[in-house]
Write an enzyme that holds these catalytic residues in place. Sequence first.
Site, mmCIF file in Angstrom:
data_model
loop_
_atom_site.group_PDB
_atom_site.id
_atom_site.type_symbol
_atom_site.label_atom_id
_atom_site.label_comp_id
_atom_site.label_asym_id
_atom_site.label_seq_id
_atom_site.Cartn_x
_atom_site.Cartn_y
_atom_site.Cartn_z
ATOM 1 N N SER A 196 45.242 -73.171 -4.319
ATOM 2 C CA SER A 196 46.300 -72.485 -3.587
ATOM 3 C C SER A 196 47.668 -72.841 -4.162
ATOM 4 O O SER A 196 47.968 -72.519 -5.314
ATOM 5 C CB SER A 196 46.179 -72.814 -2.095
ATOM 6 O OG SER A 196 46.977 -71.956 -1.329
ATOM 7 N N ASP A 219 41.880 -70.110 -6.279
ATOM 8 C CA ASP A 219 42.546 -69.201 -5.330
ATOM 9 C C ASP A 219 44.051 -69.448 -5.307
ATOM 10 O O ASP A 219 44.660 -69.683 -4.253
ATOM 11 C CB ASP A 219 41.944 -69.366 -3.931
ATOM 12 C CG ASP A 219 41.757 -68.020 -3.239
ATOM 13 O OD1 ASP A 219 41.877 -66.976 -3.904
ATOM 14 O OD2 ASP A 219 41.475 -68.008 -2.021
ATOM 15 N N HIS A 274 39.503 -68.355 1.692
ATOM 16 C CA HIS A 274 40.423 -69.289 1.033
ATOM 17 C C HIS A 274 40.036 -70.740 1.303
ATOM 18 O O HIS A 274 40.056 -71.579 0.402
ATOM 19 C CB HIS A 274 41.848 -69.018 1.541
ATOM 20 C CG HIS A 274 42.920 -69.720 0.775
ATOM 21 N ND1 HIS A 274 43.098 -69.568 -0.580
ATOM 22 C CD2 HIS A 274 43.894 -70.576 1.189
ATOM 23 C CE1 HIS A 274 44.132 -70.286 -0.982
ATOM 24 N NE2 HIS A 274 44.623 -70.919 0.062
#
Length: 350
Positions: A196, A219, A274
């Site tokens: 992330s 991600d 996620h």
Amino acid sequence: QGLFLRLFYPCLPRARVVEPLWIPRSEYCGGLADVALGRRWCSALLSIAIGSCKVPVSWNGPLKPRSSGYPLIIFSHGLGAFRTLYSSICAELASWGFVVAALEHRDHSAATTYFCTAEAGTEEWIPFQRVPQGQKEFHFRNKQVHQRAQECVRALRLFQDIDGGRSVPNILHQGWDLSVLKNNLDLTRVAVMGHSFGGATAVLALVKEPSFRCAVALDAWMFPLENLLYPKVPKPVLFINAEKFQTPESVAKMRSLSSRNSQTRIVTVLGTMHEDQTDFAFLSGKLFSLFFGRRGTLDPHKALAITSRAALAFLQRHLGLEEEFGQWDELLEGVRGSVVLDSPLTRSRL
């Protein structure tokens, strides 16, 4: 001025294994409750629920020596996370012969963290900080991502000092001597990895430090990176995306990198969310879903296997490893049933 990290490494077996707590301090439960729900008072409930969870590794186990040295991965956590919440992927990579340094960033993006003053030995806590009112999110996050990337570079410098035999003070006395890493690291083979916000951090770290040979971005949240950066990313990146998180704008930024570097890959793991690239995927129950979001349909163990094997195949290519990770090259080309290959020209469900 210091660094805070948890180190995962191959170790020798021993009779009595002590497993560390997954949540290292109760204060982290307060930070998670604040970030996830905006209700710090839920920290006591969270502490009861997960405070006793342990990581299935050997705490302070004796390092397994390796004459050729272990390749090094610097790992950057996501927004509102901290150094232990990616223990599953870090331990998995260590089990395949890597030393993995999972950082805890001091840019106010961790759920909470702390540092110790060397003089007094006292702790000072650094809380999570939301975007200040009246400030544009991009400018706030862009400043953070640059600090995070610089911390990744400083972590590499730390291990260069250790490998060079220089004394490195550790004011957290954990009963493990960092000097045993000397002559057991291969610092010609170093990668940076993150999830992330940490994925964006990894991409930026490639620009800041030539010694990083490649990056793996789980991600990645590409928003904090300035557009002028993309032509400057010199090394290949493996983007491993979840099916339900990315925006068209974010994927377009990844594609701009893949169009400049033929070795950059973008793959999407179907049936994942996620949070499935964190340890939260392995917690069960409605309480955890309330705190940490929905779950994907893919079994978390299978998702971890796909992610780690794709990363290993990519690392073998670009770190020049003499291993058998090439057996998973097909994951990089999107030829497994659970993987989608995303290139600048095509997006095919396979």
